[in-house]
Structure formats: structure tokens, C-alpha cells
Design a protein around this motif. Structure first.
Motif: not given
Length: 246
Positions: A161-184
Motif C-alpha cells: 500500500d505504501l509502495i503503491r503511493e510511492i509508485y503513483r508519485k514517481v509515475m508523475a515525475f517530469t524532467g528527470c535525469n538519465t544518470l546520477l549526478s552525486v554518489m548515492p
């Protein structure tokens, strides 16, 4: 063919495999249709006793409660119970999925799972916070929704149920990078990758040599590929792994 099924997936294990220990087992499978919210949880038997983690966090004792061991057939049966047929086109999503994917492969279930954690790291709004402030599923839930999650969901369907809320937020992302810019993560978590490559070139090359994940690709993108051809030979040398920039 059926419409695409977006499936959230999570598993519980007796423990995490490593180079030395390779006999851990799946003791719980959780699946959810991300669009409808229909979900299922199935417990599985294990040859190992209940782990210290599950004793501490889930109140389990003795043996795991499942009636049968996990199998590839059990995986397909579970999918059918949430309306996923063998003919369905499937897209799997999870959070921090490397162990889930590896464990499924032990049972000959070879699927690709999109990692929501990785997609959050590619959002410039959240990347730095994920690197230095924590990256657990609970942290991501708070970061994306502003709500405090319950902390006792790991051995039940409530986690999806929690991951589903995360999923919905992530699916609405725009303007994301294709690679990391900082060490994760690691001792330089949050450091710009350009700086990491300049200061820790040998470590960067070692990681690239041993991995093919998003971080490896991000490191490679920051390292120029310079090729030197010999005048009297058909072969060439490059400076991959050269430590002169240290």
C-alpha cells in the motif's frame, strides 16, 4: 492480448545471500495490481528457522508459517489470483529490488523489476536528499508524500500500500535525469560524481569493472574515453583504469 498489467512486488527472505551464504529462501510473496489495488500475500515454508530480524520486527518464533515452499509455479498461481494471466503483458515495480530479483532467479523466475528507489534518485529534486538523508522505503514515502508511514508493515500487504503511493508519485515525475549526478551511498555519499572520479579514480574504475548498474554507467559517463593507436600495430591501448588523474 490483455492490457498491460503494472504489478508491484515485494518478497521476504530468511536472510540476504552473500558470497559465502547462498541458501536463503523466499518466505513471503506480496503482489499488487498497481492500478486497481488488488493484492495478495502468500507465506511460504522454509528449512531455516525464523531469523532474528523477523523475530524482532514481526514477532515470529520457531518456523515460518507457510504451508509449502516457494516455487516458480507458486509465483504464477499468485499472479493469477490478482487477474494476471500467462498472456498478460507485465511490468513489475518494486523498491530496492536487487535482492528480490536475485532471489527469484534462484527459483528460475527471471523477470525485470523497475526500481522505484532508482527512479527517485534520478529526480534532481530528491537525489541529494536520498543520498545523504536515507533511502529506505519509509524515508522515500515521507519524502514524496509528506506523511509518516507506519513502521510495522514489512511482513504484510500493507507494505505494498505504501509502495503503491510511492509508485503513483514517481509515475508523475517530469524532467528527470538519465544518470546520477552525486554518489548515492558509501563514504562519499552526496559528493558530485565529477569530484568523486577526480579524487577516487581507482575506486571508480574498480566499481565500473565489477558492476553494470546505474552507478557504473554514471561513473563511466564522467570519464573521457581516450584511445591511442599504435603506428605499427592494428590494435590500440586506451586509458580505461589509468590512475594518472588521481
Amino acid at each position: 492480448m490483455d492490457t498491460v498489467k503494472n504489478i508491484l512486488i515485494d518478497e521476504e527472505f530468511t536472510g540476504l545471500d552473500n558470497t559465502f551464504i547462498q541458501d536463503n529462501e523466499i518466505v513471503q510473496l506480496k503482489l499488487m495490481d498497481a492500478d486497481t489495488g488488488d493484492g495478495i500475500r502468500i507465506d511460504f515454508r522454509a528449512t531455516k528457522p525464523v531469523s532474528l530480524f523477523h523475530r524482532l520486527h514481526c514477532g515470529l518464533e520457531g518456523e515460518y508459517p507457510g504451508e509449502a515452499s516457494f516455487t516458480a509455479a507458486a509465483f504464477e498461481t499468485a499472479l493469477a489470483k490478482i487477474g494476471v494471466t500467462p498472456e498478460s503483458e507485465r511490468r513489475y515495480f518494486g523498491y530496492g529490488v536487487s535482492s528480490d530479483t536475485a532471489m527469484l532467479r534462484k527459483y528460475r523466475v527471471k523477470i525485470e523489476i523497475v526500481d522505484l528507489q532508482e527512479l527517485i534518485r534520478l529526480n534532481p529534486e530528491y537525489e541529494q536528499q536520498m543520498a545523504v538523508g536515507g533511502s529506505s522505503m519509509e524515508v522515500a514515502y515521507l519524502l514524496l508524500t509528506g506523511k509518516r508511514p507506519p513502521l510495522d508493515t514489512h511482513f504484510g500487504l500493507g507494505e505494498l500500500d505504501l509502495i503503491r503511493e510511492i509508485y503513483r508519485k514517481v509515475m508523475a515525475f517530469t524532467g528527470c535525469n538519465t544518470l546520477l549526478s552525486v554518489m548515492p551511498y558509501g563514504h562519499c555519499a552526496g559528493m558530485p560524481i565529477d569530484e568523486y572520479v577526480a579524487g577516487y579514480r581507482r575506486a571508480a574504475d574498480g566499481y565500473r569493472f565489477n558492476n553494470s548498474d546505474l552507478l557504473a554507467k554514471s561513473l563511466t559517463a564522467r570519464i573521457p574515453a581516450r584511445v591511442f593507436y599504435h603506428d605499427d600495430e592494428d590494435d590500440f591501448d586506451d586509458d580505461w583504469g589509468d590512475d594518472d588523474d588521481d
